[in-house]
Design a protein around this motif. Structure first.
Motif, PDB file in Angstrom:
ATOM      1  N   ILE A  24      14.679  16.612  65.787  1.00  7.90           N
ATOM      2  CA  ILE A  24      13.843  16.416  64.456  1.00  7.90           C
ATOM      3  C   ILE A  24      14.722  17.197  63.345  1.00  7.90           C
ATOM      4  O   ILE A  24      14.363  17.246  62.259  1.00  7.90           O
ATOM      5  CB  ILE A  24      12.529  16.735  64.452  1.00  7.90           C
ATOM      6  N   GLU A  25      15.758  18.069  64.057  1.00  8.09           N
ATOM      7  CA  GLU A  25      16.258  19.163  63.364  1.00  8.09           C
ATOM      8  C   GLU A  25      17.572  19.589  63.760  1.00  8.09           C
ATOM      9  O   GLU A  25      17.713  19.841  65.076  1.00  8.09           O
ATOM     10  CB  GLU A  25      15.272  20.206  62.735  1.00  8.09           C
ATOM     11  N   LEU A  26      18.693  19.605  63.112  1.00 11.58           N
ATOM     12  CA  LEU A  26      19.952  20.320  63.324  1.00 11.58           C
ATOM     13  C   LEU A  26      20.137  21.524  62.610  1.00 11.58           C
ATOM     14  O   LEU A  26      20.346  21.389  61.554  1.00 11.58           O
ATOM     15  CB  LEU A  26      21.103  19.497  63.246  1.00 11.58           C
ATOM     16  N   GLU A  27      20.289  22.708  63.624  1.00 11.18           N
ATOM     17  CA  GLU A  27      20.404  23.914  63.037  1.00 11.18           C
ATOM     18  C   GLU A  27      21.977  24.441  63.141  1.00 11.18           C
ATOM     19  O   GLU A  27      22.912  23.609  64.142  1.00 11.18           O
ATOM     20  CB  GLU A  27      19.596  24.940  63.398  1.00 11.18           C
ATOM     21  N   VAL A  31      19.450  22.649  68.435  1.00 15.03           N
ATOM     22  CA  VAL A  31      18.795  21.509  67.993  1.00 15.03           C
ATOM     23  C   VAL A  31      17.499  21.680  68.215  1.00 15.03           C
ATOM     24  O   VAL A  31      17.159  22.169  69.239  1.00 15.03           O
ATOM     25  CB  VAL A  31      19.582  20.423  68.505  1.00 15.03           C
ATOM     26  N   ILE A  32      16.571  21.003  67.314  1.00 14.64           N
ATOM     27  CA  ILE A  32      15.066  21.189  67.519  1.00 14.64           C
ATOM     28  C   ILE A  32      14.678  19.821  67.886  1.00 14.64           C
ATOM     29  O   ILE A  32      15.065  18.692  67.366  1.00 14.64           O
ATOM     30  CB  ILE A  32      14.292  21.580  66.125  1.00 14.64           C
ATOM     31  N   HIS A  34      11.332  17.403  69.183  1.00 13.44           N
ATOM     32  CA  HIS A  34       9.961  17.247  69.542  1.00 13.44           C
ATOM     33  C   HIS A  34       9.934  16.562  70.990  1.00 13.44           C
ATOM     34  O   HIS A  34      10.120  15.254  71.127  1.00 13.44           O
ATOM     35  CB  HIS A  34       9.320  15.915  68.443  1.00 13.44           C
ATOM     36  N   ASN A  41       7.501  21.954  70.313  1.00 14.98           N
ATOM     37  CA  ASN A  41       8.827  21.364  70.256  1.00 14.98           C
ATOM     38  C   ASN A  41      10.037  22.324  71.337  1.00 14.98           C
ATOM     39  O   ASN A  41       9.630  23.324  71.895  1.00 14.98           O
ATOM     40  CB  ASN A  41       9.502  21.727  68.972  1.00 14.98           C
ATOM     41  N   SER A  58      26.088  18.450  65.322  1.00 16.64           N
ATOM     42  CA  SER A  58      26.300  17.229  64.946  1.00 16.64           C
ATOM     43  C   SER A  58      27.368  16.565  65.625  1.00 16.64           C
ATOM     44  O   SER A  58      27.529  15.400  65.775  1.00 16.64           O
ATOM     45  CB  SER A  58      26.685  17.054  63.279  1.00 16.64           C
ATOM     46  N   LYS A  62      22.233  13.310  66.645  1.00 16.15           N
ATOM     47  CA  LYS A  62      21.814  13.279  65.145  1.00 16.15           C
ATOM     48  C   LYS A  62      20.566  13.258  64.932  1.00 16.15           C
ATOM     49  O   LYS A  62      19.920  12.856  65.977  1.00 16.15           O
ATOM     50  CB  LYS A  62      22.679  12.212  64.467  1.00 16.15           C
ATOM     51  N   VAL A  63      19.957  13.444  63.869  1.00 16.55           N
ATOM     52  CA  VAL A  63      18.488  13.438  63.634  1.00 16.55           C
ATOM     53  C   VAL A  63      18.042  11.992  63.773  1.00 16.55           C
ATOM     54  O   VAL A  63      18.381  11.051  63.576  1.00 16.55           O
ATOM     55  CB  VAL A  63      17.913  13.864  62.403  1.00 16.55           C
TER      56      VAL A  63
END
Length: 397
Positions: A24-27, A31-32, A34, A41, A58, A62-63
């Motif tokens: 759900i999110e790339l930092e 990576v986050i 769900h 998470n 990335s 990917k999301v």
């Protein structure tokens, strides 16, 4: 309520569990995810995203991607009733890779893998994790420079697996060996004695040259390298040189192929046609003695016979009474048969006749006819094998 949740979390998802979830999110460094069926998470650190080194999350996901991972740590803040799971996608990929590779090893099957790095001792390949092909297992041939393999996809066999030490050893050489065996069998089935084919000089020994004729080596014995006498194969051919060879014999049981370069070359006798004629007097060198006479080389690769009766005006019991190998002599040409590659010579015809000599041998005409015209099984009528010794022992008129 907190205790109930804590109890539920401990029983539902624990360290070592496999979970799936959606990215759900790339930092920058993680990576986050769900996690399916969970209130909290998951976090996948960049170091646990892939079995290969990556600079950015990335590069691996990917999301929206659905990923699987192992739970390596459960974090829960009891006071705030918050938590998350630390995950390793890399651990799960490594496990799957080992399972896949173990199956290939057990079944002796081939895999394909891309070369990702050239290192001093061999090749690094991608097999779902880092695999290694040592230099000694890259090829059946010696390869000094591995740089040409970078980025290539290779066929490999699993040589060794050691999950405890994160060790995966693979072999391209084993695949080549199987392919070479198949090539050899096919070639042995297709080749016929008398075939003239192209080859490349693979290696040299003191007894001849091994020729690569398409993944299979055949031997050109030193006596089959040239019509002329060859002291060392290096005097005639070089490693890597392209040559034409004639197949002399094939032994499928021992997988040996005997070849000849000499038989693909023009005969030295062809070069003397019109140059040497009956009645000519020329210089030559005694190369070999036999009971019935002496063989004299009059041009490179061209020998003629001086019958014992044509050596001297005096009667001699053996040619060695008058001649020795290496001796320079003057000879007269008594007869030339280009087609059958025979030349009859005389030494005594170049020398003045001694009236007191006791010549009980046949006349010039008789000795010439014996060599040029008579049947090959006459003991005084040597074959071409006699003329050239062991070099032409397989030649048939």
């Amino acid at each position: 309520m907190t205790e109930e949740f804590n109890e539920s979390m401990i029983h539902d998802i624990k360290e070592g569990d496999k979970v799936t979830g959606e990215v759900i999110e790339l930092e920058e460094k993680q990576v986050i995810v769900h996690i399916n069926g969970s209130k909290f998470n998951g976090i996948i650190p960049i170091s646990q995203l892939s079995t290969h080194h990556i600079d950015n999350p990335s590069d691996a996901v990917k999301v929206g991607d659905e990923v699987g991972a192992y739970v390596t740590k459960v974090e829960y803040d009891e006071e705030n009733e918050t938590g998350n799971y630390i995950l390793s996608k890399r651990q799960l990929e490594t496990e799957k890779s080992y399972e896949f590779l173990q199956e290939k090893l057990d079944n002796d099957e081939t895999i394909e893998a891309k070369v990702t790095e050239i290192v001093k001792g061999g090749l690094v390949v991608d097999v779902g994790q880092r695999g290694f092909v040592p230099a000694s297992l890259i090829s059946t041939d010696f390869i000094e420079d591995f740089s040409g393999f970078e980025g290539e996809t290779l066929k490999l066999k699993v040589e060794e697996l050691d999950p405890a030490n994160n060790r995966v050893i693979l072999s391209r050489k084993a695949v080549e060996a199987i392919e070479n065996a198949a090539k050899k069998e096919s070639l042995l089935d297709s080749l016929k004695e008398g075939d003239v084919i192209d080859g490349k000089v693979a290696r040299l020994t003191n007894f001849g040259a091994f020729i690569d004729i398409g993944g299979v080596d055949g031997l050109v014995h030193v006596s089959e390298l040239s019509h002329e006498h060859v002291k060392s194969p290096e005097d005639v051919v070089n490693i890597g040189e392209d040559v034409k060879v004639k197949v002399k014999s094939i032994d499928k049981d021992s997988e040996r192929i005997s070849l000849s370069i000499k038989e693909t070359l023009p005969s030295p006798f062809e070069s003397i046609e019109g140059e040497i004629s009956e009645g000519d007097t020329i210089e030559g060198k005694v190369v070999r003695l036999a009971d019935f006479g002496a063989f004299v080389e009059i041009k490179p690769g061209v020998q003629g016979l001086v019958h014992i009766s044509e050596i001297s005006h005096k009667h001699i019991a053996t040619p060695s009474e008058a001649l020795e190998p290496g001796q320079e002599v003057r000879v007269k040409v008594l007869g030339v048969d280009i087609e059958n590659e025979r030349i009859s010579l005389s030494i005594k015809a170049t020398e003045p006749k001694d009236d007191d000599s006791n010549n009980q041998g046949p006349s010039d005409e008789e000795s010439t006819n014996s060599y040029i015209d008579n049947a090959a099984d006459d003991e005084d009528n040597p074959t071409l094998g006699d003329v050239f010794g062991d070099k032409l022992k397989d030649f048939k008129f």
